[in-house]
Design a protein around this motif. Sequence first.
Motif, short mmCIF file in Angstrom:
data_model
loop_
_atom_site.label_atom_id
_atom_site.label_comp_id
_atom_site.label_asym_id
_atom_site.label_seq_id
_atom_site.Cartn_x
_atom_site.Cartn_y
_atom_site.Cartn_z
N ASN A 187 0.79 -1.24 0.00
CA ASN A 187 0.00 0.00 0.00
C ASN A 187 0.82 1.29 0.00
OD1 ASN A 187 0.87 0.37 2.63
ND2 ASN A 187 -1.13 0.02 3.57
N GLY A 188 2.11 1.21 -0.25
CA GLY A 188 2.93 2.42 -0.31
C GLY A 188 3.49 2.87 1.03
N THR A 189 3.41 2.05 2.04
CA THR A 189 4.02 2.38 3.33
C THR A 189 5.52 2.55 3.12
OG1 THR A 189 2.31 1.22 4.59
CG2 THR A 189 4.44 1.52 5.68
N GLU A 190 6.07 3.63 3.67
CA GLU A 190 7.48 3.95 3.45
C GLU A 190 8.38 3.63 4.63
OE1 GLU A 190 8.15 7.63 1.09
OE2 GLU A 190 5.96 7.82 1.29
N ALA A 191 7.81 3.44 5.80
CA ALA A 191 8.57 3.03 6.99
C ALA A 191 7.58 2.40 7.97
CB ALA A 191 9.27 4.21 7.63
N ILE A 192 8.11 1.50 8.78
CA ILE A 192 7.30 0.86 9.82
C ILE A 192 8.00 1.07 11.15
CG2 ILE A 192 6.31 -1.28 10.69
CD1 ILE A 192 6.38 -2.34 7.78
N ILE A 193 7.27 1.62 12.10
CA ILE A 193 7.76 1.76 13.47
C ILE A 193 7.14 0.62 14.27
CG2 ILE A 193 7.73 3.19 15.55
CD1 ILE A 193 7.58 5.65 13.61
N ALA A 194 7.99 -0.17 14.92
CA ALA A 194 7.52 -1.31 15.70
C ALA A 194 7.98 -1.16 17.14
CB ALA A 194 8.05 -2.62 15.10
N ALA A 195 7.03 -1.04 18.06
CA ALA A 195 7.33 -0.82 19.47
C ALA A 195 6.98 -2.05 20.28
CB ALA A 195 6.53 0.38 19.98
N ALA A 196 7.92 -2.46 21.12
CA ALA A 196 7.68 -3.66 21.93
C ALA A 196 8.55 -3.65 23.17
CB ALA A 196 7.97 -4.91 21.11
N GLY A 197 8.07 -4.29 24.21
CA GLY A 197 8.82 -4.43 25.45
C GLY A 197 9.20 -5.87 25.70
N MET A 198 9.90 -6.07 26.78
CA MET A 198 10.34 -7.38 27.26
C MET A 198 11.13 -8.14 26.18
SD MET A 198 6.96 -8.05 29.58
CE MET A 198 7.39 -9.69 30.11
N ALA A 199 10.63 -9.26 25.70
CA ALA A 199 11.35 -10.04 24.69
C ALA A 199 11.48 -9.27 23.38
CB ALA A 199 10.65 -11.37 24.44
N ALA A 200 10.54 -8.39 23.12
CA ALA A 200 10.59 -7.44 22.00
C ALA A 200 10.88 -8.10 20.66
CB ALA A 200 11.59 -6.33 22.29
N ALA A 201 10.21 -9.19 20.37
CA ALA A 201 10.39 -9.88 19.09
C ALA A 201 9.73 -9.14 17.94
CB ALA A 201 9.82 -11.30 19.18
N LEU A 202 8.78 -8.29 18.23
CA LEU A 202 7.96 -7.65 17.19
C LEU A 202 8.77 -6.96 16.10
CD1 LEU A 202 5.08 -6.96 16.20
CD2 LEU A 202 5.19 -4.94 17.66
N PRO A 203 9.69 -6.06 16.40
CA PRO A 203 10.42 -5.40 15.30
C PRO A 203 11.15 -6.38 14.39
CG PRO A 203 10.74 -4.20 17.34
CD PRO A 203 10.06 -5.49 17.70
N GLY A 204 11.77 -7.38 14.95
CA GLY A 204 12.48 -8.37 14.15
C GLY A 204 11.55 -9.21 13.29
N VAL A 205 10.42 -9.58 13.86
CA VAL A 205 9.44 -10.35 13.08
C VAL A 205 8.92 -9.51 11.92
CG1 VAL A 205 7.14 -11.41 13.17
CG2 VAL A 205 8.80 -11.87 14.98
N VAL A 206 8.66 -8.23 12.18
CA VAL A 206 8.23 -7.33 11.10
C VAL A 206 9.32 -7.25 10.03
CG1 VAL A 206 7.64 -4.95 10.52
CG2 VAL A 206 6.65 -6.01 12.57
N ALA A 207 10.55 -6.99 10.45
CA ALA A 207 11.66 -6.84 9.50
C ALA A 207 11.88 -8.10 8.67
CB ALA A 207 12.94 -6.46 10.24
N SER A 208 11.58 -9.24 9.23
CA SER A 208 11.79 -10.50 8.50
C SER A 208 10.81 -10.69 7.35
CB SER A 208 11.70 -11.70 9.45
OG SER A 208 10.36 -11.95 9.83
N GLN A 209 9.73 -9.87 7.34
CA GLN A 209 8.69 -10.05 6.34
C GLN A 209 8.56 -8.87 5.38
OE1 GLN A 209 4.96 -11.77 7.95
NE2 GLN A 209 6.06 -11.90 9.89
#
Length: 162
Positions: A54-76
């Motif tokens: 959809n033309g998204t130019e950047a993704i901000i991913a916020a997470a605490g503790m184990a904080a897997a969210l940004p990495g999972v996003v980046a992997s896809q």
Amino acid sequence: MKVAIVMGSTSDLPKVEPAVDVLKKYGVEVNVRCLSAHRAHVGLSAFIDECNENGTEAIIAAAGMAAALPGVVASQTVIPVIGVPISGSNLEGMDALLSIVQMPPGIPVATVAINGSKNAAYLALQIMAGKHESIKEQLWAERKEMEAAAMKANEEVIAKYK
């Protein structure tokens, strides 16, 4: 001009809202979601697929503790991902910071300070400034305002201790 913001829990929302405010001030469309990498992975993957199309130019991913969210996003995606470590555990966000910054080669996540969503928004804007002249101009104008404020504070200190 579009940025996605995804957080792992609604408890992260107050720490993410400053990023939303900055991006909207610059006229950027912001798509905000709460999708845990651990508890809502199917919905998260669907959202990342949407961002990829959809033309998204950047993704901000916020997470605490184990904080897997940004990495999972980046992997896809190959869209730049900016990780925001969120405090909330007894480790005051250090666990999240180390989880986000330690990505394997080839799957980078830019990482800002603990609870640093405002800087995540500015980093997203800087990424977008290469493509959007209006954002670049606004960023320079804001920098000049910051410089003027800093110089004024300096003059006040000089005057006080003369």
